[in-house]
Design a protein around this motif. Structure first.
Motif, PDB file in Angstrom:
ATOM      1  N   ASP A   1       4.996  12.431  -2.924  1.00  0.00           N
ATOM      2  CA  ASP A   1       3.763  13.168  -2.654  1.00  0.00           C
ATOM      3  C   ASP A   1       2.515  12.292  -2.808  1.00  0.00           C
ATOM      4  OD1 ASP A   1       4.205  13.010  -5.377  1.00  0.00           O
ATOM      5  OD2 ASP A   1       3.222  14.916  -5.818  1.00  0.00           O
ATOM      6  N   ASP A   2       2.674  11.093  -3.338  1.00  0.00           N
ATOM      7  CA  ASP A   2       1.536  10.174  -3.499  1.00  0.00           C
ATOM      8  C   ASP A   2       1.682   9.033  -2.492  1.00  0.00           C
ATOM      9  OD1 ASP A   2      -0.480   8.455  -4.259  1.00  0.00           O
ATOM     10  OD2 ASP A   2      -0.095   8.668  -6.407  1.00  0.00           O
ATOM     11  N   TYR A   3       1.227   9.293  -1.279  1.00  0.00           N
ATOM     12  CA  TYR A   3       1.386   8.391  -0.142  1.00  0.00           C
ATOM     13  C   TYR A   3       0.893   6.972  -0.429  1.00  0.00           C
ATOM     14  CZ  TYR A   3       0.799   6.672   4.639  1.00  0.00           C
ATOM     15  OH  TYR A   3       0.851   5.930   5.780  1.00  0.00           O
ATOM     16  N   GLU A   4      -0.303   6.853  -0.977  1.00  0.00           N
ATOM     17  CA  GLU A   4      -0.873   5.526  -1.226  1.00  0.00           C
ATOM     18  C   GLU A   4      -0.080   4.756  -2.273  1.00  0.00           C
ATOM     19  OE1 GLU A   4      -5.078   5.586  -1.908  1.00  0.00           O
ATOM     20  OE2 GLU A   4      -5.456   6.669  -0.044  1.00  0.00           O
ATOM     21  N   MET A   5       0.361   5.450  -3.309  1.00  0.00           N
ATOM     22  CA  MET A   5       1.151   4.778  -4.333  1.00  0.00           C
ATOM     23  C   MET A   5       2.481   4.302  -3.742  1.00  0.00           C
ATOM     24  SD  MET A   5       2.516   5.994  -8.094  1.00  0.00           S
ATOM     25  CE  MET A   5       3.667   7.214  -7.489  1.00  0.00           C
ATOM     26  N   VAL A   6       3.099   5.129  -2.918  1.00  0.00           N
ATOM     27  CA  VAL A   6       4.369   4.750  -2.294  1.00  0.00           C
ATOM     28  C   VAL A   6       4.175   3.490  -1.451  1.00  0.00           C
ATOM     29  CG1 VAL A   6       6.134   5.418  -0.609  1.00  0.00           C
ATOM     30  CG2 VAL A   6       5.363   7.065  -2.329  1.00  0.00           C
TER      31      VAL A   6
ATOM     32  N   ALA B   1      14.952   1.826  -1.340  1.00  0.00           N
ATOM     33  CA  ALA B   1      15.182   3.112  -2.007  1.00  0.00           C
ATOM     34  C   ALA B   1      13.889   3.548  -2.679  1.00  0.00           C
ATOM     35  CB  ALA B   1      16.294   2.976  -3.038  1.00  0.00           C
ATOM     36  N   ILE B   2      13.514   4.795  -2.430  1.00  0.00           N
ATOM     37  CA  ILE B   2      12.286   5.348  -3.001  1.00  0.00           C
ATOM     38  C   ILE B   2      12.644   6.611  -3.772  1.00  0.00           C
ATOM     39  CG2 ILE B   2       9.996   6.283  -2.499  1.00  0.00           C
ATOM     40  CD1 ILE B   2      10.094   4.673   0.154  1.00  0.00           C
ATOM     41  N   ASP B   3      12.216   6.668  -5.015  1.00  0.00           N
ATOM     42  CA  ASP B   3      12.445   7.849  -5.842  1.00  0.00           C
ATOM     43  C   ASP B   3      11.724   9.036  -5.186  1.00  0.00           C
ATOM     44  OD1 ASP B   3      12.278   9.892  -7.793  1.00  0.00           O
ATOM     45  OD2 ASP B   3      12.313   8.419  -9.413  1.00  0.00           O
TER      46      ASP B   3
ATOM     47  N   GLY C   1       8.455   0.434 -12.095  1.00  0.00           N
ATOM     48  CA  GLY C   1       9.497   0.725 -13.070  1.00  0.00           C
ATOM     49  C   GLY C   1      10.791   1.199 -12.433  1.00  0.00           C
ATOM     50  N   GLY C   2      11.059   0.722 -11.225  1.00  0.00           N
ATOM     51  CA  GLY C   2      12.293   1.087 -10.545  1.00  0.00           C
ATOM     52  C   GLY C   2      12.154   2.268  -9.601  1.00  0.00           C
ATOM     53  N   MET C   3      10.936   2.783  -9.442  1.00  0.00           N
ATOM     54  CA  MET C   3      10.749   3.914  -8.527  1.00  0.00           C
ATOM     55  C   MET C   3      10.960   3.502  -7.073  1.00  0.00           C
ATOM     56  SD  MET C   3       7.640   6.159 -10.158  1.00  0.00           S
ATOM     57  CE  MET C   3       6.485   4.813 -10.351  1.00  0.00           C
ATOM     58  N   VAL C   4      10.710   2.233  -6.781  1.00  0.00           N
ATOM     59  CA  VAL C   4      10.968   1.698  -5.446  1.00  0.00           C
ATOM     60  C   VAL C   4      11.797   0.431  -5.617  1.00  0.00           C
ATOM     61  CG1 VAL C   4       9.954   0.753  -3.337  1.00  0.00           C
ATOM     62  CG2 VAL C   4       8.819   2.644  -4.512  1.00  0.00           C
ATOM     63  N   LYS C   5      12.908   0.375  -4.878  1.00  0.00           N
ATOM     64  CA  LYS C   5      13.807  -0.779  -4.962  1.00  0.00           C
ATOM     65  C   LYS C   5      14.067  -1.306  -3.557  1.00  0.00           C
ATOM     66  CE  LYS C   5      16.085   1.101  -9.020  1.00  0.00           C
ATOM     67  NZ  LYS C   5      17.322   1.624  -9.592  1.00  0.00           N
ATOM     68  N   ALA C   6      14.029  -2.631  -3.429  1.00  0.00           N
ATOM     69  CA  ALA C   6      14.277  -3.274  -2.143  1.00  0.00           C
ATOM     70  C   ALA C   6      15.392  -4.297  -2.300  1.00  0.00           C
ATOM     71  CB  ALA C   6      13.011  -3.958  -1.639  1.00  0.00           C
ATOM     72  N   THR C   7      16.186  -4.422  -1.255  1.00  0.00           N
ATOM     73  CA  THR C   7      17.245  -5.428  -1.207  1.00  0.00           C
ATOM     74  C   THR C   7      17.057  -6.230   0.071  1.00  0.00           C
ATOM     75  OG1 THR C   7      18.752  -3.945  -2.375  1.00  0.00           O
ATOM     76  CG2 THR C   7      19.741  -5.794  -1.205  1.00  0.00           C
TER      77      THR C   7
ATOM     78  N   ASP D   1       1.931   1.122  -1.762  1.00  0.00           N
ATOM     79  CA  ASP D   1       1.716  -0.023  -2.649  1.00  0.00           C
ATOM     80  C   ASP D   1       3.018  -0.470  -3.310  1.00  0.00           C
ATOM     81  OD1 ASP D   1      -0.985   0.046  -2.028  1.00  0.00           O
ATOM     82  OD2 ASP D   1      -1.556   1.085  -3.883  1.00  0.00           O
ATOM     83  N   LEU D   2       3.806   0.492  -3.758  1.00  0.00           N
ATOM     84  CA  LEU D   2       5.057   0.152  -4.428  1.00  0.00           C
ATOM     85  C   LEU D   2       6.078  -0.447  -3.465  1.00  0.00           C
ATOM     86  CD1 LEU D   2       5.472   3.144  -6.914  1.00  0.00           C
ATOM     87  CD2 LEU D   2       4.703   0.811  -7.417  1.00  0.00           C
ATOM     88  N   VAL D   3       6.096   0.038  -2.231  1.00  0.00           N
ATOM     89  CA  VAL D   3       7.013  -0.528  -1.236  1.00  0.00           C
ATOM     90  C   VAL D   3       6.661  -1.988  -0.982  1.00  0.00           C
ATOM     91  CG1 VAL D   3       7.667  -0.485   1.213  1.00  0.00           C
ATOM     92  CG2 VAL D   3       7.683   1.631  -0.126  1.00  0.00           C
ATOM     93  N   VAL D   4       5.393  -2.256  -0.787  1.00  0.00           N
ATOM     94  CA  VAL D   4       4.957  -3.637  -0.557  1.00  0.00           C
ATOM     95  C   VAL D   4       5.334  -4.511  -1.751  1.00  0.00           C
ATOM     96  CG1 VAL D   4       2.930  -5.134  -0.306  1.00  0.00           C
ATOM     97  CG2 VAL D   4       3.118  -3.045   1.060  1.00  0.00           C
ATOM     98  N   ALA D   5       5.068  -4.028  -2.946  1.00  0.00           N
ATOM     99  CA  ALA D   5       5.369  -4.810  -4.149  1.00  0.00           C
ATOM    100  C   ALA D   5       6.873  -5.048  -4.297  1.00  0.00           C
ATOM    101  CB  ALA D   5       4.817  -4.106  -5.386  1.00  0.00           C
ATOM    102  N   ALA D   6       7.677  -4.029  -4.058  1.00  0.00           N
ATOM    103  CA  ALA D   6       9.130  -4.169  -4.207  1.00  0.00           C
ATOM    104  C   ALA D   6       9.704  -5.132  -3.168  1.00  0.00           C
ATOM    105  CB  ALA D   6       9.813  -2.804  -4.097  1.00  0.00           C
ATOM    106  N   VAL D   7       9.249  -5.015  -1.935  1.00  0.00           N
ATOM    107  CA  VAL D   7       9.752  -5.903  -0.882  1.00  0.00           C
ATOM    108  C   VAL D   7       9.328  -7.340  -1.161  1.00  0.00           C
ATOM    109  CG1 VAL D   7       9.601  -6.477   1.579  1.00  0.00           C
ATOM    110  CG2 VAL D   7       9.943  -4.100   0.869  1.00  0.00           C
ATOM    111  N   ASN D   8       8.083  -7.535  -1.556  1.00  0.00           N
ATOM    112  CA  ASN D   8       7.632  -8.894  -1.873  1.00  0.00           C
ATOM    113  C   ASN D   8       8.405  -9.476  -3.053  1.00  0.00           C
ATOM    114  OD1 ASN D   8       5.793  -9.216   0.204  1.00  0.00           O
ATOM    115  ND2 ASN D   8       4.114  -8.337  -0.968  1.00  0.00           N
ATOM    116  N   SER D   9       8.693  -8.661  -4.034  1.00  0.00           N
ATOM    117  CA  SER D   9       9.480  -9.114  -5.178  1.00  0.00           C
ATOM    118  C   SER D   9      10.878  -9.547  -4.737  1.00  0.00           C
ATOM    119  CB  SER D   9       9.573  -7.991  -6.217  1.00  0.00           C
ATOM    120  OG  SER D   9      10.445  -8.334  -7.260  1.00  0.00           O
ATOM    121  N   ALA D  10      11.493  -8.754  -3.882  1.00  0.00           N
ATOM    122  CA  ALA D  10      12.830  -9.091  -3.384  1.00  0.00           C
ATOM    123  C   ALA D  10      12.794 -10.355  -2.528  1.00  0.00           C
ATOM    124  CB  ALA D  10      13.410  -7.919  -2.590  1.00  0.00           C
ATOM    125  N   LEU D  11      11.769 -10.498  -1.700  1.00  0.00           N
ATOM    126  CA  LEU D  11      11.648 -11.696  -0.864  1.00  0.00           C
ATOM    127  C   LEU D  11      11.457 -12.945  -1.723  1.00  0.00           C
ATOM    128  CD1 LEU D  11       9.442 -10.332   2.056  1.00  0.00           C
ATOM    129  CD2 LEU D  11      11.860 -10.992   2.173  1.00  0.00           C
TER     130      LEU D  11
END
Length: 111
Positions: free
Chosen positions: A62-67, A55-57, A38-44, A69-79
């Motif tokens: 504090d939730d390492y695993e969620m971060v 960008a990471i909210d 929902g926009g917590m992680v954004k990749a360009t 997962d969200l980074v991977v998802a955001a980067v893949n979405s941008a790619l």
């Protein structure tokens, strides 16, 4: 069967090379965005499939695993968005003369 005109073939090869250079320049200028959570992680990323920013909210740090997962998802979405933009741009530049997917492979971009 008529032999192809060598001059015409050389002209087409030269035009294809010029179009490739134009595509390369266009890809350098393209920028695509992706997000996750929902926009917590954004990749360009660039049109050449390079990560430009992430960008990471801070509230989710504090939730390492969620971060992760969200980074991977955001980067893949941008790619994915970048590939789509690149394919569209190639189609515009080449006027359908070249297959965008094959051209991206030749440029070492995409799958």
């Amino acid at each position: 069967m008529a032999m192809p005109n060598l001059g015409d073939m050389m002209k087409q090869i030269q035009q294809a090379g010029e179009k490739m250079q134009e595509v390369q320049k266009q890809l350098e200028r393209l920028v695509a965005h992706g997000e996750a959570g929902g926009g917590m992680v954004k990749a360009t990323v660039s049109g050449k499939q390079k990560l430009l920013s992430l960008a990471i909210d801070p509230e989710i740090m504090d939730d390492y695993e969620m971060v992760q997962d969200l980074v991977v998802a955001a980067v893949n979405s941008a790619l994915d968005a970048s590939l789509k933009l690149a394919q569209d741009e190639i189609g515009k530049v080449t006027g359908g003369m070249m297959n965008p997917t094959e051209l991206l492979k030749n440029l070492n971009l995409g799958q």
